[in-house]
Each structure stands twice: as structure tokens, then as C-alpha cells.
Scaffold this motif. Sequence first.
Motif, PDB file in Angstrom:
ATOM      1  N   GLN A 170       1.566  -6.585   8.637  1.00 40.99           N
ATOM      2  CA  GLN A 170       1.523  -5.132   8.827  1.00 40.99           C
ATOM      3  C   GLN A 170       0.743  -4.778  10.101  1.00 40.99           C
ATOM      4  OE1 GLN A 170      -1.094  -2.555   6.505  1.00 40.99           O
ATOM      5  NE2 GLN A 170       0.718  -1.470   5.724  1.00 40.99           N
ATOM      6  N   ALA A 222      -8.440  -8.815   6.572  1.00 39.59           N
ATOM      7  CA  ALA A 222      -6.989  -8.926   6.754  1.00 39.59           C
ATOM      8  C   ALA A 222      -6.505 -10.347   6.474  1.00 39.59           C
ATOM      9  CB  ALA A 222      -6.609  -8.506   8.169  1.00 39.59           C
ATOM     10  N   ASP A 251       0.817  -1.218   0.000  1.00 38.54           N
ATOM     11  CA  ASP A 251       0.000   0.000   0.000  1.00 38.54           C
ATOM     12  C   ASP A 251       0.849   1.266   0.000  1.00 38.54           C
ATOM     13  OD1 ASP A 251       0.971   0.149   2.591  1.00 38.54           O
ATOM     14  OD2 ASP A 251      -0.993   0.051   3.567  1.00 38.54           O
ATOM     15  N   GLN A 263      -2.629  -2.969   9.598  1.00 39.86           N
ATOM     16  CA  GLN A 263      -3.752  -3.776   9.127  1.00 39.86           C
ATOM     17  C   GLN A 263      -4.293  -4.712  10.205  1.00 39.86           C
ATOM     18  OE1 GLN A 263      -2.999  -6.721   6.002  1.00 39.86           O
ATOM     19  NE2 GLN A 263      -5.030  -6.358   5.123  1.00 39.86           N
TER      20      GLN A 263
END
Length: 573
Positions: A178, A196, A111, A181
Amino acid sequence: MKMKTLLMGAIASAAFAPFALADGHSGERGRDGEVKIIYWQAPSILNPYLSGGTKDLESASLVVEPLGRYNETGALVAYLAEEIPTVENGGVSADLKSITWKLKSGLVWSDGSPVTSADVAFTAEYCMHPEGGCAQGSKFDGVDSVEVVDDLTVTVNFSEAKPNPYGPFMGGQSPIIQKAQFAECLGAKAPECTEANFNPIGTGPFKVVEFRPNDVITMEANENFREEGKPAFASLTFKGGGDAVAAGRAVMETGEFDYAWNMQLAPDVLAKMAEAGKGKPISAFGTLVERLEMNLTNPSPDLAEGERATVAHPHPFLSDEAVRRALSMAIDRPLLVEVGYGQAGRPTCNLVPAPALYASDNTECLTQDIDGAKAMLDAAGWVDSDGDGVRDKDGVKLSILYQTSTNAVRQDFQALIKDWWNQIGVEVELRNLDASVFFGGDPGSPDTFQKFYADVEMYANNFDGTDPQAYLSAYRCGNEPKPSSQWQGENINRFCDPEYDALLDELSRTGELDKRGEISKKLNNMLTKDTMTIVPLVDRGRVSAASNTLGGVVLNTWDSELWNVADWYRIKE
């Protein structure tokens, strides 16, 4: 039989002709269109911390990555980390109680946000949460704390010395997730985070477009992947389900797919598929060794129950090293490979055949020597004194009960080995037992491999990960199955040598990788080359299938099979 298997081997070898390098293995990211992968077990989740299934771990490895991986030789290689920490480079503390990892600078998630040590520490927090049910919890055994040193540095502290500190964040089972997330997915909430778990943000070469559990995953190239020009493929389709036969045909016969996982098929079936010309089987090896265990204790039914196969009663003839060595010399290991496994096997003299760091260069058993075996028995006083074709000494005949589980390949092996042993004057009775009984561990059963109410038995096992310390420790004095332990124990052949135990203790105190390799080789040799208490036969491998137009594939048994998918490319025809 030998001519047929030699012919099949020739076909397989032809199918293994190496890829010719072609234009197209360098250039723009996504230049080679789509790659299609089929696993005959379908992924159900893309979070490796919530599943131990191979199909889930390997599909997830396309997206989320660890700090380090194991390459095709079992060596440790850096991925998200700058380098693998060791005692030698100062990354592992001298007291073996901590390991410090440094991330590569400039890493970003798919991202576009930066990857930091906070993500690494959070990953540990996620898996170590007492209510999380983490499937990879054993990777974090002994972890006391994970300390963020700076944005790119993290230190894992252990509660006691860890000679092998590469559990957390190494390999496809322990990738970095992450923090942003998964922050709201700790503990009991972990399984509830469907978005997720099905669409993890990662650092890998691909990112998820659509995930249909137990069916198909559609992915596209990660435009933020750290290596320029990779992956070569713009999109990836991961199809799950079916069976090994259908998957093999889809790659090798129809060309519908580029890669198929885990071809558990007979060598002649694979060779026949490869004749279609669309693809070929590929193989790689780990640590699964088919071996003979020599019982160093007396399994005679003439002994009282509770006395049979215990260290109180040494074996009447297998206690003689010359007999064990002659039995090994009589075996044609290359022929066993041809008959039983084809390209999924290779002859070995080692209990620990890999990784390379731990593998001894022991090769002397690979050549069959019937005459040498006879001479060795003659020299040790084992002769046929009464002319019945069976050697004897001091009233003891070389008469062996040889057992294994019921399995077509194993019964073929038994028949061949019986014939070779008959040729050197050894009488052999064969017994095969249902696998559920043989490996069952019922202390009341006389037929378990632990109880070992036979002279010789054959089976295979291996060790998790790449470090053999725990595996070699099985043969410590006192670890043998016995009545007082309800016949549980790992030292199946009842081996005991104080020098071996002292070397095990030294291994447990040693952190330097090269020294660990040296000690492990000595331990392997003490069980095999030096004493022949264990007689290795075949290093059993894994077979998958790849399209003839797919380049860059390196099959790896130590990590995800898809570990280097960023390097795959299309061979131009």
C-alpha cells in the motif's frame, strides 16, 4: 529392500487418501474458528521486499498479494488482476516491450481504502529504489518505467523485448504494497519502517494482530477480503522455530497444529508419523531433477592437463548414442524413487518435468528393459570379445567411472545403477566426493562436477520461476566448462548442436505462451529422448504435512505454499 520399500509406499499411499468433502466448506466468513500453522524456520519480517527467506515470504503471503500467482501446475492465474496479460489478449505488446495489467474493480485494502494502480506503480518504485536494497530486485530486471494509465490500469515498460514479462507483480515474491502505508519508507528508510514491515496492510485473507519476530504471528480474518465467505477461519496462528521432526509430530501425531512446512524427513519416518492418524504428509513437484550427465568428451588421465574433458577429444564410447541409450534403458526408475524419496519423488524422463506448459509427454524411459539394452549394444557392435564380462569394440572397453556427491541416497542409487549396468556388460567404478568439493567450483580441483573428470556423474538442479528458457540455454554450444573459462560453465556434458542453438534463438524471440511451450518441449527432447546426453532419473518434490481435519489444501511448489489459504476449511468429524 524392494519389499520393504513397497510396504512403506503402501503405508504412504494410505496416508494420502483424498479428503472426503464435508459440510463446512461454504458459509460465513470465520465460521471454522482457528487454524494453526507451524514452520520450523521462524519469520523475522512480513515485508517480502526486505527478505528472500521462504519463511518470511510465505507468512507475508497470508496478508499481501500479487496481481497474479502460479497455481499448483505452474500455470499463471489472476489474483488482484482481472486476467493474466498475454500477447494473445493484447495485454503484452507485439514487440514484447510492455505488459499492461488491469486491476479487478472494487478491491480494497484491509483498512477499507481502495486499491488503485498508484499502489502498483509505487510498489515498483519501492523495490527499484537504488538505495532500498530490495531482496526481489531481480523481479524488476529490465523495467524501464511503470506507467499509471488510469485508476485500475498500469503498464510496465521494458528497456528491451521480454518474451517472459512476468517478473514484476507475479507470485509471492512480488506482491502489491500500500502506497499510503509505505510512502515514507523509500530507499535507505525502508528497514526503519518497523510498523509497516511487521504489520503490512494487505488485500489477503488475513491481517496481522500481533507479530513477534522469530516466534509467533497472530492473525485474524480480513473482513474486507474480496471473496464472500472466505476465509473460513476467524483466526490464524503462525508458529515459527524448532525442527522438521517436531513440526511433523505436531501435525501428524499430536494434532496440535494443522499444517507443517517442509518435511525434510525419510519416507519411513513420515509414514510412521502418519500412522498416529492425526494428519498425513502431502507432496508436490516442481523442476528439481536428479539426473545422470553423460560426458561427451574424453576424461582420460592419459591426456595432458588442459586437454582432458574438452571438446577437442570426443568420448571413446559415450559419443555413441546406442551406448547412452542402453545405459538409460537398464535403469529401474520407479525402484530408485521407492528407495530414495518415497512420496517426495516420481520417476521422470524429462529434464524439464514442469510446468505442464513446458513438460514433454516423454515416458518411454519409465520401464526398465535389460534385454533391450543388451540387444541395442549387440547391434551397435559392443560385444564381450574376450569373455571377461565387459563389452568392447575396436579395443575400447565399456568401463565407466561414475561419480556423485557424498549423500546416503546417492550412494544407494550408485549401487543399484552399477548392478544394472554390470548386467548389460558394462564395468563400473564408483566414486563419491564431498559436496563442498564436488559443487565447489575450484578451478584447481580435479574433483568438481564442472571439470567432469569422470564418464558419468549424478546430481540435481532446477530453475527459478516457471519459464525454462535460461535453464535450457545452458546447453548452448560454447557454454561448456573449459580451461579458458577457469572450468566455469553450465553445459556440463559438453553437448553441442547448431539446431539446438537455433531453437534457443527462436525461443528468445517468441512471446506466445503456447509456442514457447512447444519450443521448450523440443529442446528438452533433444537433450533427453532424442540423444540421451542427459539421463533424467527422479523428479524430486517437496513434502509438507496437513491435519486430517483440514480441507482445501493444495500444495504448490511454484508460489507460496500458503497461496490458497483463503480456500482452507475445517472438515467436520
